[in-house]
Scaffold this motif. Structure first.
Motif, mmCIF file in Angstrom:
data_model
loop_
_atom_site.group_PDB
_atom_site.id
_atom_site.type_symbol
_atom_site.label_atom_id
_atom_site.label_comp_id
_atom_site.label_asym_id
_atom_site.label_seq_id
_atom_site.Cartn_x
_atom_site.Cartn_y
_atom_site.Cartn_z
ATOM 1 N N TRP A 157 32.892 21.622 -43.283
ATOM 2 C CA TRP A 157 33.554 20.312 -43.251
ATOM 3 C C TRP A 157 34.562 20.248 -44.404
ATOM 4 O O TRP A 157 34.367 19.547 -45.393
ATOM 5 N N THR A 204 32.578 11.413 -39.572
ATOM 6 C CA THR A 204 32.379 12.844 -39.304
ATOM 7 C C THR A 204 30.963 13.112 -38.815
ATOM 8 O O THR A 204 30.765 13.845 -37.831
ATOM 9 N N LYS A 208 30.020 14.502 -35.090
ATOM 10 C CA LYS A 208 29.350 15.792 -34.913
ATOM 11 C C LYS A 208 27.917 15.643 -34.437
ATOM 12 O O LYS A 208 27.251 16.640 -34.160
#
Length: 209
Positions: A157, A204, A208
């Motif tokens: 990331w 994020t 994900k």
């Protein structure tokens, strides 16, 4: 979301966080006039510090689940929990000590007693503020963010990792403002950047799954 409580309630009631820099003779009457708002606002702020503990632990477990472990994530969790504890210690003064001083200050017209109360306020605010703000909010949170940034980068990331790393360096530098006062200019920019970083990280993790 919890951070909106102190921003809204304390901001409207006492002009927080600018009111933290008021001299004692101005701050104590302001606290006495807004005792209930102070309790509500700082309880909300306290919850943000307490909530940081499970947040830090969850991020450590998340890193472990993605193959990042060892001393890095253990140190990351240690700094994060230490930051939460120090922030809590700094905030608690506003729930107990400061309202008591303000009540005594408002209940007397004796200039000598008022001066003693103002000196106590200044000393306590300087000490507990340094513990909560300088160490908790700035230095230890900065170290936590730097280590978290490295962990996120190792997870792949990279954008989140770089943002965390840059934010952490900013907080560490801001904690050094006692040595270099010009670094205090970072104080205005870091809180909104921190909230933006939290939203980006949350997005994020949500994306994900």
């Amino acid at each position: 979301m919890l951070f909106l409580v102190p921003i809204t309630v304390l901001g409207q009631a006492i002009g927080w966080p600018a009111s933290l820099r008021l001299p004692a003779a101005e701050a104590l009457p302001l606290i006495a006039r807004n005792a209930m708002a102070l309790q509500v606002g700082y309880w909300g702020y306290l919850l943000t510090a307490v909530a940081m503990v499970p947040f830090v632990i969850a991020l450590r477990r998340h890193a472990l689940a993605h193959g990042v472990g060892g001393l890095l994530v253990d140190a990351m969790a240690a700094f994060g929990i230490a930051a939460a504890v120090l922030k809590t210690l700094g905030i608690v003064r506003w729930l107990i000590a400061m309202p008591a001083l303000a009540s005594l200050h408002a209940g007397t017209t004796d200039p000598a007693l008022r001066l003693i109360l103002e000196v106590n306020y200044t000393a306590l605010n300087g000490y507990a503020g340094s513990v909560g703000e300088l160490l908790g909010v700035q230095l230890f949170s900065g170290f936590w963010l730097v280590l978290l940034g490295v962990s996120l980068s190792r997870m792949g990331w990279r954008l989140n990792g770089l943002a965390s790393l840059a934010l952490g360096i900013g907080f560490v530098l801001n904690s050094l403002r006692t040595l270099a006062p010009e670094l205090g200019l970072l104080s205005a920019a870091l809180p909104p950047l921190g909230l933006a970083w939290l939203l980006m990280l949350a997005g994020t993790i949500w994306r994900k799954g």
